[in-house]
Motif scaffolding. Structure first.
Motif, PDB file in Angstrom:
ATOM      1  N   TYR A  76       0.836  -1.204   0.000  1.00  0.00           N
ATOM      2  CA  TYR A  76       0.000   0.000   0.000  1.00  0.00           C
ATOM      3  C   TYR A  76       0.872   1.256   0.000  1.00  0.00           C
ATOM      4  O   TYR A  76       0.623   2.209  -0.749  1.00  0.00           O
ATOM      5  CB  TYR A  76      -0.910  -0.014   1.226  1.00  0.00           C
ATOM      6  CG  TYR A  76      -1.714   1.256   1.418  1.00  0.00           C
ATOM      7  CD1 TYR A  76      -2.918   1.441   0.750  1.00  0.00           C
ATOM      8  CD2 TYR A  76      -1.261   2.266   2.265  1.00  0.00           C
ATOM      9  CE1 TYR A  76      -3.656   2.606   0.923  1.00  0.00           C
ATOM     10  CE2 TYR A  76      -1.984   3.421   2.442  1.00  0.00           C
ATOM     11  CZ  TYR A  76      -3.186   3.592   1.773  1.00  0.00           C
ATOM     12  OH  TYR A  76      -3.900   4.748   1.938  1.00  0.00           O
ATOM     13  N   ARG A  80       1.237   4.374  -2.841  1.00  0.00           N
ATOM     14  CA  ARG A  80       1.091   5.806  -2.566  1.00  0.00           C
ATOM     15  C   ARG A  80       2.328   6.574  -3.026  1.00  0.00           C
ATOM     16  O   ARG A  80       2.234   7.688  -3.551  1.00  0.00           O
ATOM     17  CB  ARG A  80       0.860   6.049  -1.071  1.00  0.00           C
ATOM     18  CG  ARG A  80      -0.307   5.305  -0.464  1.00  0.00           C
ATOM     19  CD  ARG A  80      -1.575   5.406  -1.282  1.00  0.00           C
ATOM     20  NE  ARG A  80      -2.075   6.777  -1.370  1.00  0.00           N
ATOM     21  CZ  ARG A  80      -3.117   7.146  -2.089  1.00  0.00           C
ATOM     22  NH1 ARG A  80      -3.762   6.237  -2.816  1.00  0.00           N
ATOM     23  NH2 ARG A  80      -3.516   8.397  -2.102  1.00  0.00           N
ATOM     24  N   HIS A 231      -7.873   1.033  -2.893  1.00  0.00           N
ATOM     25  CA  HIS A 231      -7.945   1.377  -1.474  1.00  0.00           C
ATOM     26  C   HIS A 231      -8.201   0.117  -0.660  1.00  0.00           C
ATOM     27  O   HIS A 231      -9.227  -0.546  -0.811  1.00  0.00           O
ATOM     28  CB  HIS A 231      -9.061   2.395  -1.232  1.00  0.00           C
ATOM     29  CG  HIS A 231      -9.164   2.817   0.201  1.00  0.00           C
ATOM     30  ND1 HIS A 231      -8.166   3.516   0.840  1.00  0.00           N
ATOM     31  CD2 HIS A 231     -10.141   2.621   1.121  1.00  0.00           C
ATOM     32  CE1 HIS A 231      -8.527   3.742   2.094  1.00  0.00           C
ATOM     33  NE2 HIS A 231      -9.721   3.211   2.290  1.00  0.00           N
ATOM     34  N   LEU A 236      -4.234  -0.232   5.151  1.00  0.00           N
ATOM     35  CA  LEU A 236      -4.037   1.101   5.719  1.00  0.00           C
ATOM     36  C   LEU A 236      -4.013   1.039   7.245  1.00  0.00           C
ATOM     37  O   LEU A 236      -3.181   1.691   7.894  1.00  0.00           O
ATOM     38  CB  LEU A 236      -5.147   2.038   5.242  1.00  0.00           C
ATOM     39  CG  LEU A 236      -5.085   3.478   5.761  1.00  0.00           C
ATOM     40  CD1 LEU A 236      -3.763   4.130   5.381  1.00  0.00           C
ATOM     41  CD2 LEU A 236      -6.258   4.292   5.227  1.00  0.00           C
ATOM     42  N   TRP A 240      -0.915   2.081   9.904  1.00  0.00           N
ATOM     43  CA  TRP A 240      -1.032   2.930  11.096  1.00  0.00           C
ATOM     44  C   TRP A 240      -0.603   2.178  12.358  1.00  0.00           C
ATOM     45  O   TRP A 240      -0.023   2.770  13.277  1.00  0.00           O
ATOM     46  CB  TRP A 240      -2.464   3.441  11.237  1.00  0.00           C
ATOM     47  CG  TRP A 240      -2.775   4.579  10.323  1.00  0.00           C
ATOM     48  CD1 TRP A 240      -3.652   4.590   9.272  1.00  0.00           C
ATOM     49  CD2 TRP A 240      -2.193   5.886  10.354  1.00  0.00           C
ATOM     50  NE1 TRP A 240      -3.650   5.810   8.646  1.00  0.00           N
ATOM     51  CE2 TRP A 240      -2.764   6.632   9.290  1.00  0.00           C
ATOM     52  CE3 TRP A 240      -1.239   6.500  11.166  1.00  0.00           C
ATOM     53  CZ2 TRP A 240      -2.419   7.949   9.027  1.00  0.00           C
ATOM     54  CZ3 TRP A 240      -0.889   7.822  10.907  1.00  0.00           C
ATOM     55  CH2 TRP A 240      -1.476   8.527   9.851  1.00  0.00           C
TER      56      TRP A 240
END
Length: 440
Positions: A76, A80, A231, A236, A240
């Motif tokens: 991911y 980006r 997405h 994601l 984090w």
């Protein structure tokens, strides 16, 4: 007689380092262990201190990084980054290396750069920028990321209680010195790299490949569209979660008072990062069985084995001959302490590992009484393995550049990575030294 014996023992160490480096993979570790066995049972030296603390930190950090890869979090992040780079093609010589640097700081390993190098190459080519410029510097920037990362194996070695951690140097101090020094070094090197070689359209090798049909510039430009990154909320969340673990490590490093009395930074990293792997897998909804299947886990285990063997061999040789070595080097280092950086640079060429170089030579620097802050400033010198163009990231960059501008010259050592490598090494050590003057 004593000097001759020491030289023979040193030859044993160097021979097994050379063989291990040539074999690659875990070869450095197993041949290093054979060297340790010969030094102990053949020459009668007492075993040195095994780098257990360093190995445990690496195990913990690699476990968390492998968990991130297993959840798709690393993929991911690459997506980006690709999107960002494609939006800024005119500044690829700056942004490409900085992205590689940031990824390696975040993940603690240069292996993340493999995903970015082909993207950087294609963007540069489509924009008619000589790919050698961002590609060569990106490889070097990835190495600087390791010596600026709070979760790299090399940093783990630096802050262990056996090395600078035992000299009162905290993680925060090293980051304050190395992060800005590395960024400044990359920017200066990028400025220089922008003037390296002919422009792509004027490069003879590029023209030859276009004529031969190996490269179709128009088709490549049309195919280079903005990345449509799917997405993935689980990936994601995993990112984090990993950020959370890294943030905790940095926080405990910058504010030692937050750690319970008697708990070292090494132990903190081990507990935080290994525990963080659980959180990453939970929020990423990934089975723990997937964790050891990625290349990051494999590379990390290779690093542990390599450090175990080669660092123990180096420690055994040094502790067995400490008086003679210190006597021979103390005068030279006292006169010009920065010469120790040259030793770090040369050793890294042989070891192909920042962490192994740190665990092998930094005990000598500490024993010689070199200022710990000066040893921090010299940290980027352990990135000297770019000197020979056979490190995996260099080989990858050579292969990914389809234009042939990233190259190895006739004499082998005259290759694309030398200029950015030496520029960043000198600048980062120089800037780091200036920062340490402000801290002292």
């Amino acid at each position: 007689m004593a000097t001759t014996l020491i030289l023979i023992e040193l030859l044993v160490v160097l021979v097994f380092i050379f063989i291990g480096a040539r074999v690659g993979g875990v070869g450095l570790g197993i041949y290093g262990m054979l060297g340790t066995f010969i030094l102990v049972y053949g020459f009668g030296l007492a075993p040195g201190k095994a780098p257990i603390d360093v190995m445990l930190i690496i195990l913990a950090v690699i476990t968390a990084s492998a968990a991130l890869q297993a959840t798709g979090g690393l993929e991911y992040l690459v997506g980006r980054a690709a999107l960002f780079l494609r939006r800024h093609p005119d500044h690829i010589t700056y942004y490409g290396p900085l992205c590689c640097f940031a990824f390696c700081v975040f993940a603690g390993t240069a292996h993340t750069s493999y995903s970015l190098l082909p993207i950087i190459s294609e963007i540069a080519q489509a924009n008619k920028t000589r790919p050698e410029r961002p590609m060569s510097l990106s490889v070097i920037a990835a190495s600087l990321g390791i010596t600026s990362s709070p979760v790299s194996a090399a940093m783990a070695a630096m802050i262990s209680s056996d090395l600078l951690g035992g000299q009162g140097i905290e993680l925060g101090t090293i980051l304050i010195v190395c992060l800005p020094a590395s960024i400044v070094a990359i920017l200066i090197a990028a400025l220089i790299e922008n003037h390296v070689g002919k422009e792509l359209v004027d490069d003879p090798e590029y023209q030859r490949r276009v004529r031969a049909g190996l490269i179709n510039p128009e088709a490549d430009a049309n195919n280079l569209k903005e990345a449509e990154t799917e997405h993935n909320p689980r990936a994601l969340r995993a990112v984090w979660a990993f950020f959370f673990g890294v943030a905790l490590v940095v926080l405990f490093g910058f504010v030692p008072s937050l750690r319970p009395e008697g708990v070292t930074m090494s132990e903190t990293i081990e507990m935080v990062m290994m525990s963080d792997a659980i959180l990453i897998l939970l929020v990423g909804k990934t089975s723990v069985k997937e964790l050891p299947k990625g290349n990051i886990f494999t590379a990390g285990m290779n690093a542990v084995i390599a450090i175990f063997g080669v660092a123990w061999m180096g420690s055994t040789f040094y502790t067995g001959n400490a008086d003679a070595i210190n006597s021979a080097l103390s005068g030279m280092v006292a006169t010009a302490p920065m010469l120790f950086a040259v030793a770090l640079f040369l050793m890294s060429i042989m070891l192909f590992s920042q962490a192994a170089t740190v665990t092998t030579l930094y005990p000598v620097g500490i024993a010689l009484g070199i200022n710990p802050l000066l040893l921090v400033a010299m940290f980027p010198a352990v990135n000297g393995y770019f000197f020979l163009p056979n490190y995996p990231t260099e080989v990858a960059a050579l292969e990914f550049d389809r234009t042939g501008t990233t190259h190895v010259g006739k004499y082998v050592i005259n290759h694309s990575f030398q200029l950015p490598g030496f520029v960043t090494t000198f600048v980062s050590i120089g800037v780091g030294y200036l920062v340490t003057l402000l801290l002292s």
